[in-house]
Design a protein around this motif. Structure first.
Motif, PDB file in Angstrom:
ATOM      1  N   HIS A  74       0.850  -1.233  -0.098  1.00  0.00           N
ATOM      2  CA  HIS A  74       0.177   0.117   0.222  1.00  0.00           C
ATOM      3  C   HIS A  74       1.092   1.174  -0.013  1.00  0.00           C
ATOM      4  N   GLY A  75       2.160   1.088   0.054  1.00  0.00           N
ATOM      5  CA  GLY A  75       2.850   2.410   0.112  1.00  0.00           C
ATOM      6  C   GLY A  75       3.140   3.049   1.190  1.00  0.00           C
ATOM      7  N   VAL A  76       2.734   2.681   2.525  1.00  0.00           N
ATOM      8  CA  VAL A  76       2.614   3.390   3.674  1.00  0.00           C
ATOM      9  C   VAL A  76       4.195   3.869   3.839  1.00  0.00           C
ATOM     10  N   PRO A  77       4.374   4.771   4.170  1.00  0.00           N
ATOM     11  CA  PRO A  77       5.529   5.435   4.161  1.00  0.00           C
ATOM     12  C   PRO A  77       6.425   5.192   5.445  1.00  0.00           C
ATOM     13  N   LEU A  78       7.761   5.036   5.311  1.00  0.00           N
ATOM     14  CA  LEU A  78       8.653   4.429   6.496  1.00  0.00           C
ATOM     15  C   LEU A  78       8.761   5.548   7.326  1.00  0.00           C
ATOM     16  N   ARG A  79       7.979   5.955   8.082  1.00  0.00           N
ATOM     17  CA  ARG A  79       8.218   7.095   9.010  1.00  0.00           C
ATOM     18  C   ARG A  79       6.960   6.884  10.173  1.00  0.00           C
ATOM     19  N   ILE A  80       7.190   7.342  11.343  1.00  0.00           N
ATOM     20  CA  ILE A  80       6.146   7.585  12.693  1.00  0.00           C
ATOM     21  C   ILE A  80       5.314   8.521  12.148  1.00  0.00           C
ATOM     22  N   CYS A  81       4.016   8.452  12.296  1.00  0.00           N
ATOM     23  CA  CYS A  81       2.762   9.400  12.051  1.00  0.00           C
ATOM     24  C   CYS A  81       3.194  10.625  12.754  1.00  0.00           C
ATOM     25  N   ARG A  82       3.445  11.786  12.134  1.00  0.00           N
ATOM     26  CA  ARG A  82       3.748  13.077  12.889  1.00  0.00           C
ATOM     27  C   ARG A  82       2.312  13.653  13.513  1.00  0.00           C
ATOM     28  N   THR A  83       1.429  13.345  12.917  1.00  0.00           N
ATOM     29  CA  THR A  83       0.041  13.980  13.286  1.00  0.00           C
ATOM     30  C   THR A  83      -0.942  12.908  13.198  1.00  0.00           C
ATOM     31  N   ALA A  84      -1.906  13.111  13.759  1.00  0.00           N
ATOM     32  CA  ALA A  84      -3.167  11.906  13.385  1.00  0.00           C
ATOM     33  C   ALA A  84      -3.376  11.480  12.097  1.00  0.00           C
ATOM     34  N   SER A  85      -3.217  12.155  11.325  1.00  0.00           N
ATOM     35  CA  SER A  85      -3.692  12.220  10.124  1.00  0.00           C
ATOM     36  C   SER A  85      -2.405  11.675   9.145  1.00  0.00           C
ATOM     37  N   ASP A  86      -1.308  11.829   9.664  1.00  0.00           N
ATOM     38  CA  ASP A  86      -0.002  11.708   8.597  1.00  0.00           C
ATOM     39  C   ASP A  86       0.140  10.372   8.244  1.00  0.00           C
ATOM     40  N   PRO A  87       0.184   9.941   7.079  1.00  0.00           N
ATOM     41  CA  PRO A  87       0.670   8.557   6.686  1.00  0.00           C
ATOM     42  C   PRO A  87       2.007   7.926   7.496  1.00  0.00           C
ATOM     43  N   GLY A  88       2.005   6.730   7.805  1.00  0.00           N
ATOM     44  CA  GLY A  88       3.137   6.206   8.464  1.00  0.00           C
ATOM     45  C   GLY A  88       2.597   4.896   9.392  1.00  0.00           C
ATOM     46  N   TYR A  89       3.439   4.946  10.563  1.00  0.00           N
ATOM     47  CA  TYR A  89       3.226   3.836  11.437  1.00  0.00           C
ATOM     48  C   TYR A  89       3.298   4.442  13.199  1.00  0.00           C
ATOM     49  N   GLY A  90       2.461   3.820  13.766  1.00  0.00           N
ATOM     50  CA  GLY A  90       2.245   4.270  15.093  1.00  0.00           C
ATOM     51  C   GLY A  90       1.503   3.327  16.108  1.00  0.00           C
ATOM     52  N   TYR A  91       1.339   3.705  17.013  1.00  0.00           N
ATOM     53  CA  TYR A  91       0.544   2.907  18.182  1.00  0.00           C
ATOM     54  C   TYR A  91      -0.610   3.481  18.946  1.00  0.00           C
ATOM     55  N   HIS A  92      -1.532   2.800  19.521  1.00  0.00           N
ATOM     56  CA  HIS A  92      -2.776   3.500  19.742  1.00  0.00           C
ATOM     57  C   HIS A  92      -2.858   4.812  20.319  1.00  0.00           C
ATOM     58  N   ARG A  93      -1.936   4.908  21.715  1.00  0.00           N
ATOM     59  CA  ARG A  93      -2.048   6.257  22.359  1.00  0.00           C
ATOM     60  C   ARG A  93      -1.076   7.219  21.869  1.00  0.00           C
ATOM     61  N   LEU A  94      -0.395   7.143  20.503  1.00  0.00           N
ATOM     62  CA  LEU A  94       0.537   8.168  20.068  1.00  0.00           C
ATOM     63  C   LEU A  94      -0.305   9.296  19.602  1.00  0.00           C
ATOM     64  N   HIS A  95      -1.703   9.323  19.051  1.00  0.00           N
ATOM     65  CA  HIS A  95      -2.289  10.544  18.925  1.00  0.00           C
ATOM     66  C   HIS A  95      -3.768  10.247  19.427  1.00  0.00           C
ATOM     67  N   SER A  96      -4.045  11.131  20.489  1.00  0.00           N
ATOM     68  CA  SER A  96      -5.530  11.211  20.824  1.00  0.00           C
ATOM     69  C   SER A  96      -6.676  10.990  19.913  1.00  0.00           C
ATOM     70  N   ALA A  97      -6.605  11.316  18.695  1.00  0.00           N
ATOM     71  CA  ALA A  97      -7.782  11.226  17.738  1.00  0.00           C
ATOM     72  C   ALA A  97      -8.127   9.844  17.356  1.00  0.00           C
ATOM     73  N   TRP A  98      -7.022   9.129  17.849  1.00  0.00           N
ATOM     74  CA  TRP A  98      -7.182   7.714  17.661  1.00  0.00           C
ATOM     75  C   TRP A  98      -7.888   6.717  18.672  1.00  0.00           C
ATOM     76  N   SER A  99      -8.538   7.669  19.779  1.00  0.00           N
ATOM     77  CA  SER A  99      -8.996   6.962  20.719  1.00  0.00           C
ATOM     78  C   SER A  99     -10.168   7.668  20.994  1.00  0.00           C
ATOM     79  N   SER A 100     -11.250   7.316  21.394  1.00  0.00           N
ATOM     80  CA  SER A 100     -12.471   8.124  21.820  1.00  0.00           C
ATOM     81  C   SER A 100     -12.510   8.643  23.311  1.00  0.00           C
ATOM     82  N   SER A 101     -11.722   8.223  24.095  1.00  0.00           N
ATOM     83  CA  SER A 101     -11.550   8.442  25.595  1.00  0.00           C
ATOM     84  C   SER A 101     -10.322   8.483  26.121  1.00  0.00           C
ATOM     85  N   GLY A 102      -9.276   8.295  25.393  1.00  0.00           N
ATOM     86  CA  GLY A 102      -7.970   8.541  26.072  1.00  0.00           C
ATOM     87  C   GLY A 102      -7.577   6.923  26.280  1.00  0.00           C
TER      88      GLY A 102
END
Length: 311
Positions: free
Chosen positions: A121-149
């Motif tokens: 899929h061409g996911v770029p080799l970087r850690i997501c810098r913002t909640a919508s930035d393409p890349g790799y991350g883990y659930h708590r990295l950006h609050s927009a990825w969780s409804s209540s923290g």
């Protein structure tokens, strides 16, 4: 739909056919808070309103439940965005408090899936810098990825992600065995602090908030910081809640304010800042509530999180 060739296909229906398509741009790693294998997780997803694309057991057993070009619902705001992009998610077996590290077999499969997503899929080799930035991350990295923290996937696994899993994805995708920097940005450090101590906010007064300390970051840094505040349920619906990031010198003087962000009423509110902090400047946060009846408001919980890069 795209199916990973080395994952066992356990297709969830009707979700697989009925949920909308996405263009996958991110890979988000979760811990399950249960020591389940991939088959047991599949049985659970069949009765749950949520699901992830992949499940991974302690022994490295990997299953895929939904094609990676179909929405899964484990990532809140990252599931599917208005532009059609979305995140691929993987739930991984853990202890009941998701405090244990990934096993060696889990690490190997996480790296393989990460490489496949980059190639497929061409996911770029970087850690997501913002909640919508393409890349790799883990659930708590950006609050927009969780409804209540969330603290998922736990400190041990966050450290593994930064030191082992993500560098492993980068190196293998590039066909290299020695550590090399990822594309565009180095692996960031992570700010993640919280306080559950109740605090009364007087109407009309700006109050500087502390988490572990009052200083969130010390420059020079580039960052994407999110403050989450939880106000008591009895907060008046017309209460104005204003959050403001600001910088000071090391003594707390010479303030430089960012524009306040406004929210209303009870419940959770998020405030975001991504401006660079110059050398020897300290990033801080303050809040003000204004209530129609001039009563104080109870602040139940506050947390701050986000990646930052030393400049």
């Amino acid at each position: 739909m795209a199916w990973c060739p080395f994952a066992k296909k356990l297709e969830l229906q009707p979700e697989s056919d009925q949920q909308p398509a996405i263009r996958p741009t991110q890979f988000i790693l979760h811990s399950l808070a249960a020591p389940w294998d991939a088959q047991r997780l599949y049985e659970y997803w069949k009765t749950s309103p949520l699901e992830s694309h992949f499940g991974l057991g302690y022994e490295g057993d990997l299953a895929q439940y939904i094609g990676t070009e179909t929405r899964a619902d484990a990532n809140y705001g990252a599931n599917r965005r208005p532009d059609g992009t979305g995140a691929v998610s993987i739930e991984t077996a853990s202890n009941l408090k998701h405090t244990d590290p990934w096993t060696d077999k889990q690490v190997e499969k996480l790296i393989r899936v990460g490489v496949w997503l980059h190639q497929r899929h061409g996911v770029p080799l970087r850690i997501c810098r913002t909640a919508s930035d393409p890349g790799y991350g883990y659930h708590r990295l950006h609050s927009a990825w969780s409804s209540s923290g969330t603290s998922c996937p736990g400190d041990a696994r966050v450290a593994q992600f930064r030191k082992v899993v993500f560098p492993g994805i980068v190196n293998r995708a590039k066909g290299q065995s020695a550590p090399t920097p990822p594309e565009e940005d180095p692996v960031p450090k992570i700010l993640h602090e919280s306080s559950a101590t109740d605090m009364k906010l007087r109407s009309g007064h700006w109050v500087g908030l502390s988490f572990r300390t009052a200083v969130l970051l010390v420059g020079p840094v580039r960052h994407h910081t999110v403050v989450h505040l939880l106000l008591a349920d009895d907060t008046h619906a017309d209460t104005v809640v204003e959050g403001c990031f600001y910088t000071t010198d090391r003594n707390g003087g010479d303030r430089s304010l960012h524009l306040p962000v406004r929210a209303y009423g009870a419940g959770g509110h998020q405030f975001t800042c991504a401006a660079d902090v110059r050398s020897n400047r300290h990033l801080r946060f303050m809040v003000r509530v204004r209530t129609p009846d001039h009563r104080s408001v109870q602040l139940l919980h506050r947390s701050v999180s986000g990646p930052f890069w030393t400049l």
